[in-house]
Design a protein around this motif. Structure first.
Motif, PDB file in Angstrom:
ATOM      1  N   GLN A  52       0.806  -1.216   0.000  1.00 29.80           N
ATOM      2  CA  GLN A  52       0.000   0.000   0.000  1.00 29.80           C
ATOM      3  C   GLN A  52       0.845   1.275   0.000  1.00 29.80           C
ATOM      4  OE1 GLN A  52      -3.215  -0.426  -0.521  1.00 29.80           O
ATOM      5  NE2 GLN A  52      -2.861  -2.615  -0.393  1.00 29.80           N
ATOM      6  N   SER A  53       2.124   1.132   0.322  1.00 29.23           N
ATOM      7  CA  SER A  53       3.003   2.302   0.320  1.00 29.23           C
ATOM      8  C   SER A  53       3.235   2.746  -1.126  1.00 29.23           C
ATOM      9  CB  SER A  53       4.349   1.968   0.972  1.00 29.23           C
ATOM     10  OG  SER A  53       5.095   1.087   0.146  1.00 29.23           O
ATOM     11  N   THR A  54       3.735   3.947  -1.292  1.00 27.18           N
ATOM     12  CA  THR A  54       4.012   4.458  -2.634  1.00 27.18           C
ATOM     13  C   THR A  54       5.000   3.552  -3.359  1.00 27.18           C
ATOM     14  OG1 THR A  54       3.611   6.719  -1.898  1.00 27.18           O
ATOM     15  CG2 THR A  54       4.856   6.448  -3.944  1.00 27.18           C
ATOM     16  N   GLU A  55       6.097   3.202  -2.689  1.00 27.54           N
ATOM     17  CA  GLU A  55       7.102   2.336  -3.303  1.00 27.54           C
ATOM     18  C   GLU A  55       6.526   0.951  -3.578  1.00 27.54           C
ATOM     19  OE1 GLU A  55      11.741   1.391  -2.633  1.00 27.54           O
ATOM     20  OE2 GLU A  55      10.452   0.815  -0.956  1.00 27.54           O
ATOM     21  N   GLY A  56       5.778   0.418  -2.631  1.00 26.59           N
ATOM     22  CA  GLY A  56       5.177  -0.904  -2.805  1.00 26.59           C
ATOM     23  C   GLY A  56       4.206  -0.942  -3.965  1.00 26.59           C
ATOM     24  N   ALA A  57       3.361   0.063  -4.069  1.00 23.83           N
ATOM     25  CA  ALA A  57       2.393   0.119  -5.169  1.00 23.83           C
ATOM     26  C   ALA A  57       3.109   0.181  -6.513  1.00 23.83           C
ATOM     27  CB  ALA A  57       1.471   1.316  -4.996  1.00 23.83           C
ATOM     28  N   GLN A  58       4.149   0.994  -6.601  1.00 26.11           N
ATOM     29  CA  GLN A  58       4.934   1.081  -7.835  1.00 26.11           C
ATOM     30  C   GLN A  58       5.593  -0.257  -8.138  1.00 26.11           C
ATOM     31  OE1 GLN A  58       7.722   4.196  -7.006  1.00 26.11           O
ATOM     32  NE2 GLN A  58       6.298   5.838  -7.496  1.00 26.11           N
ATOM     33  N   ALA A  59       6.136  -0.876  -7.104  1.00 30.01           N
ATOM     34  CA  ALA A  59       6.845  -2.138  -7.276  1.00 30.01           C
ATOM     35  C   ALA A  59       5.923  -3.230  -7.801  1.00 30.01           C
ATOM     36  CB  ALA A  59       7.472  -2.573  -5.952  1.00 30.01           C
ATOM     37  N   PHE A  60       4.776  -3.388  -7.179  1.00 34.73           N
ATOM     38  CA  PHE A  60       3.876  -4.455  -7.587  1.00 34.73           C
ATOM     39  C   PHE A  60       3.255  -4.177  -8.952  1.00 34.73           C
ATOM     40  CE2 PHE A  60       4.372  -5.462  -3.125  1.00 34.73           C
ATOM     41  CZ  PHE A  60       4.541  -6.833  -3.195  1.00 34.73           C
ATOM     42  N   GLN A  61       2.996  -2.923  -9.250  1.00 31.26           N
ATOM     43  CA  GLN A  61       2.491  -2.574 -10.576  1.00 31.26           C
ATOM     44  C   GLN A  61       3.516  -2.965 -11.640  1.00 31.26           C
ATOM     45  OE1 GLN A  61       1.502   1.571 -11.064  1.00 31.26           O
ATOM     46  NE2 GLN A  61       0.715   1.277 -13.114  1.00 31.26           N
ATOM     47  N   TYR A  62       4.774  -2.653 -11.396  1.00 27.91           N
ATOM     48  CA  TYR A  62       5.843  -3.008 -12.325  1.00 27.91           C
ATOM     49  C   TYR A  62       5.990  -4.530 -12.419  1.00 27.91           C
ATOM     50  CZ  TYR A  62      10.497  -3.301 -14.429  1.00 27.91           C
ATOM     51  OH  TYR A  62      11.556  -3.598 -15.246  1.00 27.91           O
ATOM     52  N   ALA A  63       5.988  -5.213 -11.287  1.00 29.10           N
ATOM     53  CA  ALA A  63       6.162  -6.662 -11.263  1.00 29.10           C
ATOM     54  C   ALA A  63       5.028  -7.386 -11.984  1.00 29.10           C
ATOM     55  CB  ALA A  63       6.276  -7.153  -9.824  1.00 29.10           C
ATOM     56  N   ILE A  64       3.828  -6.876 -11.866  1.00 26.86           N
ATOM     57  CA  ILE A  64       2.687  -7.474 -12.569  1.00 26.86           C
ATOM     58  C   ILE A  64       2.862  -7.304 -14.071  1.00 26.86           C
ATOM     59  CG2 ILE A  64       0.210  -7.207 -13.040  1.00 26.86           C
ATOM     60  CD1 ILE A  64      -0.058  -6.472  -9.997  1.00 26.86           C
ATOM     61  N   GLY A  65       3.200  -6.097 -14.484  1.00 26.30           N
ATOM     62  CA  GLY A  65       3.335  -5.811 -15.910  1.00 26.30           C
ATOM     63  C   GLY A  65       4.512  -6.492 -16.570  1.00 26.30           C
ATOM     64  N   GLU A  66       5.637  -6.547 -15.886  1.00 22.53           N
ATOM     65  CA  GLU A  66       6.862  -7.100 -16.480  1.00 22.53           C
ATOM     66  C   GLU A  66       7.016  -8.600 -16.303  1.00 22.53           C
ATOM     67  OE1 GLU A  66       9.380  -5.644 -18.382  1.00 22.53           O
ATOM     68  OE2 GLU A  66       7.904  -4.022 -18.491  1.00 22.53           O
ATOM     69  N   TYR A  67       6.601  -9.122 -15.141  1.00 23.53           N
ATOM     70  CA  TYR A  67       6.910 -10.510 -14.807  1.00 23.53           C
ATOM     71  C   TYR A  67       5.702 -11.342 -14.392  1.00 23.53           C
ATOM     72  CZ  TYR A  67      11.602  -8.564 -14.836  1.00 23.53           C
ATOM     73  OH  TYR A  67      12.752  -7.925 -15.206  1.00 23.53           O
ATOM     74  N   GLY A  68       4.516 -10.789 -14.510  1.00 21.17           N
ATOM     75  CA  GLY A  68       3.322 -11.554 -14.182  1.00 21.17           C
ATOM     76  C   GLY A  68       3.188 -11.913 -12.718  1.00 21.17           C
ATOM     77  N   TYR A  69       3.611 -11.000 -11.824  1.00 13.71           N
ATOM     78  CA  TYR A  69       3.495 -11.243 -10.385  1.00 13.71           C
ATOM     79  C   TYR A  69       2.081 -11.678 -10.042  1.00 13.71           C
ATOM     80  CZ  TYR A  69       2.773 -10.440  -5.467  1.00 13.71           C
ATOM     81  OH  TYR A  69       2.426 -10.612  -4.155  1.00 13.71           O
ATOM     82  N   LEU A  70       1.989 -12.672  -9.156  1.00 11.06           N
ATOM     83  CA  LEU A  70       0.707 -13.134  -8.637  1.00 11.06           C
ATOM     84  C   LEU A  70       0.705 -13.030  -7.123  1.00 11.06           C
ATOM     85  CD1 LEU A  70       0.287 -16.428 -10.723  1.00 11.06           C
ATOM     86  CD2 LEU A  70      -0.821 -14.220 -11.141  1.00 11.06           C
ATOM     87  N   THR A  71      -0.444 -12.659  -6.572  1.00  5.36           N
ATOM     88  CA  THR A  71      -0.597 -12.620  -5.123  1.00  5.36           C
ATOM     89  C   THR A  71      -0.673 -14.058  -4.601  1.00  5.36           C
ATOM     90  OG1 THR A  71      -3.009 -12.663  -5.189  1.00  5.36           O
ATOM     91  CG2 THR A  71      -1.950 -10.478  -5.276  1.00  5.36           C
ATOM     92  N   PRO A  72      -0.471 -14.254  -3.293  1.00  8.78           N
ATOM     93  CA  PRO A  72      -0.617 -15.612  -2.746  1.00  8.78           C
ATOM     94  C   PRO A  72      -2.000 -16.211  -3.031  1.00  8.78           C
ATOM     95  CG  PRO A  72       0.498 -14.212  -1.166  1.00  8.78           C
ATOM     96  CD  PRO A  72       0.027 -13.305  -2.291  1.00  8.78           C
ATOM     97  N   GLU A  73      -3.025 -15.385  -3.014  1.00 18.42           N
ATOM     98  CA  GLU A  73      -4.376 -15.868  -3.302  1.00 18.42           C
ATOM     99  C   GLU A  73      -4.504 -16.314  -4.763  1.00 18.42           C
ATOM    100  OE1 GLU A  73      -4.156 -13.379   0.153  1.00 18.42           O
ATOM    101  OE2 GLU A  73      -3.733 -12.799  -1.918  1.00 18.42           O
TER     102      GLU A  73
END
Length: 103
Positions: A52-73
């Motif tokens: 939820q932090s600014t850095e975290g939101a940027q990080a996960f947005q990038y990870a989803i777009g570049e590497y297909g990050y998935l949440t544990p759920e």
């Protein structure tokens, strides 16, 4: 320093860190794509514990777009669906999983 430049530098730093996390996961598990991807996703949660932090939101947005990050759920849902098709959490079938998931 210009605020836009500061933001751009911060975003580049976050992207660079995520690229390193992904590369480390791929180096650790070079022959098992699913395992490497899961290691990457777990490492993201360790590196950016507050999505939820600014850095975290940027990080996960990038990870989803570049590497297909998935949440544990999302991983759990993917595993459940794959299991119905005879695929274990390592992305392998009964005949190929060296961990003996089906034993």
């Amino acid at each position: 320093m210009n605020t836009e430049i500061t933001i751009a530098v911060a975003q580049a730093s976050v992207a660079s860190k995520i690229d390193e996390i992904y590369e480390a996961a791929m180096a650790r598990f070079p022959t098992y794509e699913t395992v490497a991807h899961r290691a990457f996703c777990e490492s993201m949660l360790q590196a950016f514990p507050d999505p939820q932090s600014t850095e975290g939101a940027q990080a996960f947005q990038y990870a989803i777009g570049e590497y297909g990050y998935l949440t544990p759920e999302e991983i759990a849902a993917e595993d459940a669906e794959a299991s119905n098709d005879g695929i274990c959490s390592h992305g392998l079938d009964f005949w190929t999983c060296p961990k003996g998931c089906f034993g």
